[in-house]
Design a protein around this motif. Structure first.
Motif, mmCIF file in Angstrom:
data_model
loop_
_atom_site.group_PDB
_atom_site.id
_atom_site.type_symbol
_atom_site.label_atom_id
_atom_site.label_comp_id
_atom_site.label_asym_id
_atom_site.label_seq_id
_atom_site.Cartn_x
_atom_site.Cartn_y
_atom_site.Cartn_z
ATOM 1 N N ALA A 281 0.828 -1.209 0.000
ATOM 2 C CA ALA A 281 0.000 0.000 0.000
ATOM 3 C C ALA A 281 0.860 1.255 0.000
ATOM 4 O O ALA A 281 2.008 1.244 0.452
ATOM 5 C CB ALA A 281 -0.932 0.003 1.207
ATOM 6 N N ASP B 60 -4.408 3.325 3.723
ATOM 7 C CA ASP B 60 -4.881 2.621 2.540
ATOM 8 C C ASP B 60 -4.902 1.114 2.778
ATOM 9 O O ASP B 60 -5.805 0.409 2.317
ATOM 10 C CB ASP B 60 -3.986 2.927 1.341
ATOM 11 N N CYS C 254 -10.522 6.971 1.609
ATOM 12 C CA CYS C 254 -10.317 5.520 1.746
ATOM 13 C C CYS C 254 -11.263 4.691 0.888
ATOM 14 O O CYS C 254 -11.188 3.454 0.904
ATOM 15 C CB CYS C 254 -10.471 5.105 3.207
ATOM 16 N N PRO D 150 -9.222 2.325 -2.011
ATOM 17 C CA PRO D 150 -8.589 1.080 -1.571
ATOM 18 C C PRO D 150 -9.609 0.090 -1.013
ATOM 19 O O PRO D 150 -9.439 -1.128 -1.157
ATOM 20 C CB PRO D 150 -7.591 1.529 -0.498
ATOM 21 N N ARG E 57 -5.689 11.290 -0.811
ATOM 22 C CA ARG E 57 -4.908 10.052 -0.839
ATOM 23 C C ARG E 57 -4.571 9.677 -2.283
ATOM 24 O O ARG E 57 -4.849 8.572 -2.740
ATOM 25 C CB ARG E 57 -5.676 8.916 -0.150
ATOM 26 N N VAL F 170 -2.992 6.307 -3.744
ATOM 27 C CA VAL F 170 -3.714 5.072 -4.018
ATOM 28 C C VAL F 170 -3.932 4.855 -5.515
ATOM 29 O O VAL F 170 -4.168 3.724 -5.953
ATOM 30 C CB VAL F 170 -5.058 5.043 -3.254
ATOM 31 N N THR G 77 -1.499 2.339 -6.459
ATOM 32 C CA THR G 77 -1.856 1.001 -5.991
ATOM 33 C C THR G 77 -2.931 0.391 -6.875
ATOM 34 O O THR G 77 -2.855 -0.786 -7.258
ATOM 35 C CB THR G 77 -2.349 1.073 -4.527
#
Length: 398
Positions: free
Chosen positions: A45, A50, A253, A256, A282, A285, A288
Motif C-alpha cells: 500500500a 490505505d 479511503c 482502496p 490520498r 492510491v 496502488t
C-alpha cells in the motif's frame, strides 16, 4: 523468536490469506514469506491507512460470499499508526469490518531505537486503548501462536472490530526473499480529455451523474460504493438499493476499500464513486490501483472543485489532470471531461485488463433538504453482505 512460516501457516489454517501494509524491518520475514507463496496475497500500500481500508474491502467481500479463507492482516510500523487512525476509527469501527493488525513496536521503552520513535514508542499502547482496539504483544514462542490467533478471531467475530498484535524487536527470525512477487507491470496508458469548455452553469449536476450510474449498475452483478459527503447522501436519496454502500468518514479511503472488494469478489463489478477532495487527500492510491486493480473495478470521480459538504471551499482539482494521473499509474483506460455521457460510454466500453477511470466535471451545489441515510452504517454493510452472498454474475464484470 519464531519462524515466519510458523505464524503464517497457523494464520492460514484459520482463514487469513490476504495481507497488506507498509514494510518495517521487523516485518520483513513475514512479507518475504507471503510474497513467495502463490496461494497467499500481499498488496503493498502507498500508506498505512490505505492498507487498513483495503483489508476492510477484502473482509466485506469474503464474508459476503466465500466459504474458506478471506480473513485479512494489515501490517505496519507504529510510526505509521497515525496514518491509519482515520479508517480504524471511522471505517472498520463504524462498519464493523474486522481485521488483524500486526504493528511493530519501534521505540519500545527500554529498547534503544532511532530518534523518530522516541515519542510514538511509549504512546503506542495508549493509542490502541484510545481507539478501543484490544492488543497484546506478538507471540515469540511457537506454542503461543495458535492461542493468540484464536483470541484475536474470537474478538473479531464477536465485535466485528480489529484486534492488534504489537511486535517487539527480534520476534521473528529472518526469511530470505528470493522472489519479490511484484504486481504485474502494466504499460503506461494515454489519457483523454474531452472537455467542451462549457460554463459552470452548463455542467451536469451530481444528480444527473448519479442517475447515469444507477442506470448502469444492475442489482445482480454490481456493487456501488459512494464516497464520504454529499455523494453518498444524494445516491441514497435517489434510490436506496441493497447493492450500495454509503461511506461515512474515512475520507479518501473509498478506493482502496473498493480494490479489496473487487479482488475478493471477481464475479462482481465494483464501482467506486469518488470525489475530488477525497481523491486529492490520498492520491497515492492511484498507483496502488494501477498496479493491482482488476478488470472488474471502475473508478468514477465526480469533480465539482469544492468541499461541498463543508461549505463549498474550493479544492485545487482544476489544476489537476486526474485522468493523466490514472493513466500514468497504469489504469487500463482514463478519460475526463464535462459531459455526463462519458459515464454511459465508460460502461459501454469493453472489459480491459485493468481498472477503468473517468473524471466528470460537475456543477457545485446540492438539492435543498437532502436527507441523511436512515440506515445505519453497520446495517448498510450487513445488507450489502447478504445481497452479494447470493448475487454476482459468473461472467464477471460487465
Amino acid at each position: 523468536m519464531i519462524e515466519a512460516a510458523q505464524f503464517v501457516e497457523a494464520a492460514r489454517e484459520r482463514g487469513f490469506d490476504w495481507y497488506a501494509g507498509v514494510p518495517c524491518s521487523y516485518l520483513t520475514p513475514f512479507i518475504n514469506y507471503v510474497l513467495q507463496d502463490r496461494k497467499l496475497h500481499y498488496v503493498s500500500a502507498a500508506n498505512e491507512g490505505d492498507a487498513v481500508a483495503f483489508i476492510a474491502g477484502i473482509t466485506l467481500g469474503a464474508r459476503g460470499g466465500q466459504e474458506n479463507g478471506g480473513r485479512g492482516v494489515t501490517m505496519m510500523q507504529n510510526s505509521g499508526l497515525g496514518n491509519a487512525v482515520s479508517p480504524l476509527t471511522s471505517l472498520t469501527w463504524t462498519f464493523r469490518l474486522p481485521q488483524l493488525l500486526i504493528v511493530t513496536w519501534r521505540g519500545q521503552p527500554g529498547v534503544p531505537d532511532e530518534p523518530q520513535h522516541q515519542l510514538m514508542g511509549p504512546i503506542t499502547p495508549a493509542m490502541f486503548d484510545t481507539m478501543e482496539i484490544p492488543w497484546e504483544t506478538f507471540p515469540t514462542e511457537a506454542d503461543a501462536i495458535g492461542p493468540a490467533l484464536d483470541r484475536a478471531i474470537a474478538h473479531m467475530d464477536a465485535t466485528g472490530r480489529p484486534y492488534a498484535l504489537v511486535m517487539q524487536k527480534g520476534s521473528v527470525a529472518p526469511y530470505e526473499l528470493k522472489d519479490a512477487g511484484r504486481a504485474a507491470k502494466r504499460e503506461k496508458r494515454e489519457s483523454r480529455d474531452v472537455s467542451r469548455g462549457v460554463s459552470s452553469d452548463a455542467l451536469p449536476t451530481r444528480n444527473e451523474a448519479l442517475q447515469r450510474v444507477i442506470a448502469h449498475t444492475p442489482l445482480d452483478s454490481t456493487v456501488v460504493l459512494a464516497s464520504t459527503g454529499f455523494c453518498g447522501r444524494e445516491l441514497y436519496a435517489i434510490d436506496d438499493r441493497p447493492n450500495q454502500l454509503y461511506m461515512v468518514g474515512s475520507m479518501g479511503c473509498l478506493t482502496p476499500f473498493a480494490l479489496g472488494l473487487a479482488l475478493a469478489r471477481p464475479d462482481l463489478h465494483v464501482v467506486a464513486l469518488d470525489g475530488d477532495g477525497a481523491a486529492l487527500m490520498r492520491m497515492g492510491v492511484f498507483a496502488t490501483l494501477g498496479a493491482y486493480g482488476p478488470a472488474n473495478l471502475t473508478h468514477i470521480l465526480l469533480d465539482n472543485g469544492a468541499h461541498d459538504s463543508t461549505g463549498g471551499q474550493s479544492t485545487v482539482s482544476p489544476e489537476v489532470s486526474f485522468a493523466g494521473v490514472a493513466a500514468a499509474c497504469g489504469y487500463a483506460s482514463a478519460v475526463e471531461g464535462d459531459d455526463v455521457s462519458l459515464i454511459d460510454e465508460l460502461f459501454a466500453s469493453p472489459q480491459l485488463d485493468g481498472p477503468r477511470f473517468v473524471r466528470v466535471a460537475i456543477r457545485r451545489g446540492t438539492p435543498d433538504g437532502l436527507p441523511r441515510p436512515t440506515i445505519t452504517p453497520p446495517d448498510v454493510k450487513t445488507r450489502l453482505m447478504r445481497h452479494i452472498a447470493i448475487s454476482g454474475s459468473n461472467e464477471g464484470a460487465r
